[in-house]
Design a protein around this motif. Structure first.
Motif, PDB file in Angstrom:
ATOM      1  N   CYS A 177       0.833  -1.206   0.000  1.00 47.53           N
ATOM      2  CA  CYS A 177       0.000   0.000   0.000  1.00 47.53           C
ATOM      3  C   CYS A 177       0.867   1.256   0.000  1.00 47.53           C
ATOM      4  CB  CYS A 177      -0.919   0.004   1.225  1.00 47.53           C
ATOM      5  SG  CYS A 177      -2.236  -1.212   1.169  1.00 47.53           S
ATOM      6  N   GLY A 178       1.988   1.213   0.726  1.00 49.77           N
ATOM      7  CA  GLY A 178       2.908   2.346   0.731  1.00 49.77           C
ATOM      8  C   GLY A 178       3.468   2.633  -0.654  1.00 49.77           C
ATOM      9  N   VAL A 179       3.772   1.589  -1.401  1.00 48.81           N
ATOM     10  CA  VAL A 179       4.261   1.756  -2.775  1.00 48.81           C
ATOM     11  C   VAL A 179       3.183   2.408  -3.641  1.00 48.81           C
ATOM     12  CG1 VAL A 179       5.050   0.549  -4.851  1.00 48.81           C
ATOM     13  CG2 VAL A 179       5.881  -0.172  -2.598  1.00 48.81           C
ATOM     14  N   ILE A 180       1.928   1.973  -3.468  1.00 54.77           N
ATOM     15  CA  ILE A 180       0.812   2.548  -4.236  1.00 54.77           C
ATOM     16  C   ILE A 180       0.656   4.037  -3.925  1.00 54.77           C
ATOM     17  CG2 ILE A 180      -1.682   2.502  -4.583  1.00 54.77           C
ATOM     18  CD1 ILE A 180      -1.568  -0.515  -4.012  1.00 54.77           C
ATOM     19  N   ILE A 181       0.692   4.383  -2.637  1.00 56.52           N
ATOM     20  CA  ILE A 181       0.559   5.794  -2.250  1.00 56.52           C
ATOM     21  C   ILE A 181       1.708   6.623  -2.830  1.00 56.52           C
ATOM     22  CG2 ILE A 181       0.583   7.394  -0.291  1.00 56.52           C
ATOM     23  CD1 ILE A 181      -0.782   5.197   1.354  1.00 56.52           C
ATOM     24  N   GLY A 187       2.752  10.492  -9.366  1.00 55.57           N
ATOM     25  CA  GLY A 187       1.945  10.763 -10.563  1.00 55.57           C
ATOM     26  C   GLY A 187       1.308  12.137 -10.523  1.00 55.57           C
ATOM     27  N   VAL A 188       0.760  12.505  -9.350  1.00 54.79           N
ATOM     28  CA  VAL A 188       0.168  13.839  -9.195  1.00 54.79           C
ATOM     29  C   VAL A 188       1.229  14.909  -9.422  1.00 54.79           C
ATOM     30  CG1 VAL A 188      -0.871  15.429  -7.527  1.00 54.79           C
ATOM     31  CG2 VAL A 188      -1.684  13.069  -7.664  1.00 54.79           C
ATOM     32  N   ASN A 330       3.378   5.229 -12.690  1.00 55.85           N
ATOM     33  CA  ASN A 330       2.458   4.184 -13.143  1.00 55.85           C
ATOM     34  C   ASN A 330       2.955   2.795 -12.754  1.00 55.85           C
ATOM     35  OD1 ASN A 330       0.081   4.931 -15.313  1.00 55.85           O
ATOM     36  ND2 ASN A 330       1.636   6.534 -15.177  1.00 55.85           N
ATOM     37  N   LEU A 331       4.266   2.579 -12.938  1.00 50.47           N
ATOM     38  CA  LEU A 331       4.837   1.276 -12.593  1.00 50.47           C
ATOM     39  C   LEU A 331       4.762   1.020 -11.090  1.00 50.47           C
ATOM     40  CD1 LEU A 331       7.974   1.174 -14.931  1.00 50.47           C
ATOM     41  CD2 LEU A 331       5.851  -0.141 -15.159  1.00 50.47           C
ATOM     42  N   MET A 332       4.930   2.075 -10.281  1.00 49.91           N
ATOM     43  CA  MET A 332       4.817   1.917  -8.826  1.00 49.91           C
ATOM     44  C   MET A 332       3.396   1.528  -8.425  1.00 49.91           C
ATOM     45  SD  MET A 332       7.122   5.098  -7.391  1.00 49.91           S
ATOM     46  CE  MET A 332       6.688   4.776  -5.668  1.00 49.91           C
ATOM     47  N   VAL A 333       2.407   2.180  -9.023  1.00 52.40           N
ATOM     48  CA  VAL A 333       1.010   1.860  -8.717  1.00 52.40           C
ATOM     49  C   VAL A 333       0.677   0.436  -9.149  1.00 52.40           C
ATOM     50  CG1 VAL A 333      -1.374   2.367  -9.373  1.00 52.40           C
ATOM     51  CG2 VAL A 333       0.153   4.232  -8.712  1.00 52.40           C
ATOM     52  N   GLY A 335       2.821  -2.036  -9.792  1.00 50.61           N
ATOM     53  CA  GLY A 335       3.630  -2.980  -9.029  1.00 50.61           C
ATOM     54  C   GLY A 335       3.109  -3.163  -7.612  1.00 50.61           C
ATOM     55  N   GLY A 336       2.727  -2.058  -6.963  1.00 56.68           N
ATOM     56  CA  GLY A 336       2.168  -2.146  -5.618  1.00 56.68           C
ATOM     57  C   GLY A 336       0.857  -2.911  -5.590  1.00 56.68           C
ATOM     58  N   SER A 337       0.013  -2.683  -6.608  1.00 57.32           N
ATOM     59  CA  SER A 337      -1.262  -3.400  -6.690  1.00 57.32           C
ATOM     60  C   SER A 337      -1.030  -4.895  -6.889  1.00 57.32           C
ATOM     61  CB  SER A 337      -2.111  -2.843  -7.841  1.00 57.32           C
ATOM     62  OG  SER A 337      -2.388  -1.481  -7.640  1.00 57.32           O
ATOM     63  N   PHE A 338      -0.080  -5.231  -7.766  1.00 57.99           N
ATOM     64  CA  PHE A 338       0.234  -6.637  -8.000  1.00 57.99           C
ATOM     65  C   PHE A 338       0.789  -7.284  -6.731  1.00 57.99           C
ATOM     66  CE2 PHE A 338       3.301  -9.947  -9.084  1.00 57.99           C
ATOM     67  CZ  PHE A 338       2.509 -10.805  -9.829  1.00 57.99           C
ATOM     68  N   ALA A 339       1.692  -6.571  -6.034  1.00 58.23           N
ATOM     69  CA  ALA A 339       2.287  -7.118  -4.809  1.00 58.23           C
ATOM     70  C   ALA A 339       1.221  -7.340  -3.740  1.00 58.23           C
ATOM     71  CB  ALA A 339       3.370  -6.178  -4.288  1.00 58.23           C
ATOM     72  N   TYR A 340       0.293  -6.394  -3.598  1.00 58.15           N
ATOM     73  CA  TYR A 340      -0.782  -6.542  -2.612  1.00 58.15           C
ATOM     74  C   TYR A 340      -1.642  -7.760  -2.948  1.00 58.15           C
ATOM     75  CZ  TYR A 340      -4.802  -5.433   0.314  1.00 58.15           C
ATOM     76  OH  TYR A 340      -5.817  -5.488   1.245  1.00 58.15           O
TER      77      TYR A 340
END
Length: 378
Positions: A177-181, A187-188, A330-333, A335-340
């Protein structure tokens, strides 16, 4: 079937597994019989491609309806209302067809029960917030940034699971979740650096993420009211939404906008509107197909890969140039989603295999994670 007989496992099976609550999904083969590997692989490939095509096409069609310079229609609630009305009409039409002896005789009979409609109303309010904020996010941000803009669903899922369901989350899932945030904020930042940042779009993206998580929780609570039938729930949800949209459209002056809209009598406009509504209805069916022929975990991985392909297609189609850090976000979001997803899948497997865990706890974990996987990958 009485409501008292509906366990969480039974509801989940009907909602996701092609049982009585999901009659349009094809039935499994007989006991012990299995199709050849090539046939199974081909079937899975076709279903995954169908899911990708339907989901990506729906996003691009909605972007055209919501923010096309050639269309110039500033009525996002009307677009969402029309899609909900078409979905309710398609559900009713399929039900009537089944009653007349179609190929789906097990489709539940749909009739509007005011008592059931009132029971579904809290979910319908969340549902309206979800579909409207999704569309408003898409209206104000580009298709390429759309997935990052509403990427906090996983984070809200963890937060609400703790606040409302008292479920804790493992350290590895929290790190994901930290990676996604981090990817979201990067991105913002990059959208702002490129001069394409819309804070309105970001607000609706965050709101959409919150509503998606709430929708999964309320779906779990409301399913017993409709005897575990996902089709009845879809019908009541969309009928309620149509009624609730009317005062909202009146309050925001969208009827006046439609009165002055120069393409209101254009067959091509209504053709695109209808096509968008059909894709919106179809995405629920193909999502169920993909889960049935693969697994909830594979469905989530497919959804993550689809989001990546959708971003690349949007950048190419709209002829955009993005920086290295923008792609990194984008890759962080993703990747984080996949890891979760991977961590939760391992945890679910451990819970299912642990003989010391109560059956009710297994069902609870299975149900919550499966609902989350549905709503976060559409």
């Amino acid at each position: 079937m009485s409501r008292a007989q509906l366990t969480r496992t039974g509801i989940l099976r009907m909602a996701l597994g092609g049982g009585a609550g999901d009659p349009l999904l094809p039935a499994e083969g007989g006991e012990g019989r299995q199709a050849p590997f090539v046939l199974r692989a081909l079937r899975i490939a076709v279903v995954v491609c169908l899911y990708w095509f339907t989901s990506i096409a729906m996003v691009f069609l909605n972007k055209y309806l919501l923010d096309s310079p050639s269309l110039r229609l500033d009525a996002p609630l009307f677009v969402t209302f029309f899609q909900c009305a078409l979905t309710a009409a398609l559900c009713l039409g399929l039900s009537l067809g089944a009653a007349c002896g179609s190929s789906c005789p097990s489709l539940p009979t749909l009739r509007l029960d005011p008592k059931v409609s009132r029971s579904v109303l809290p979910l319908s309010a969340v549902f309206i917030g979800m579909v409207t904020s999704n569309n408003l996010c898409l209206k104000y941000v580009g298709v390429a940034f759309y997935n990052v803009g509403r990427s906090l669903t996983t984070v809200f899922n963890v937060l609400l699971s703790y606040l409302l369901l008292k479920q804790t989350t493992s350290l590895y899932a929290l790190l994901a979740c930290g990676v996604i945030i981090g990817g979201f904020w990067l991105g913002v930042d990059q959208e702002g650096a490129e001069g394409t940042l819309s804070w309105t779009g970001i607000f609706f993206g965050i709101l959409a993420s919150l509503c998606v998580s709430l929708n999964a929780i309320y779906t779990k609570k409301v399913l017993p009211v409709v005897d575990g039938s996902i089709w009845r729930l879809t019908f009541y949800n969309n009928v309620n939404a149509c009624v609730l949209f009317f005062p909202l459209m009146m309050l925001l002056g969208e009827f006046r906008t439609l009165y002055h809209f120069d393409k209101l009598g254009s067959p091509s406009f209504w053709g695109v509107m209808t096509l968008g509504g059909v894709f919106g209805f179809a995405i629920g069916y193909v999502t169920g197909l993909q889960i049935k022929f693969t697994s909830p975990l594979t469905h989530n991985v497919s959804g993550t890969a689809k989001a990546c392909a959708q971003t690349v297609l949007a950048v190419i189609y709209f002829e955009e140039t993005k920086s290295f850090l923008w792609w990194t976000s984008n890759l962080m979001v993703l990747g984080g989603s996949f890891a979760y997803t991977w961590v939760k899948g391992l945890e679910m497997r451990k819970v299912q295999e642990d003989p010391n865990v109560k059956s009710s706890e297994r069902n609870e974990t299975d149900f919550c994670c499966s609902l989350w996987k549905i709503w976060t990958t559409v």
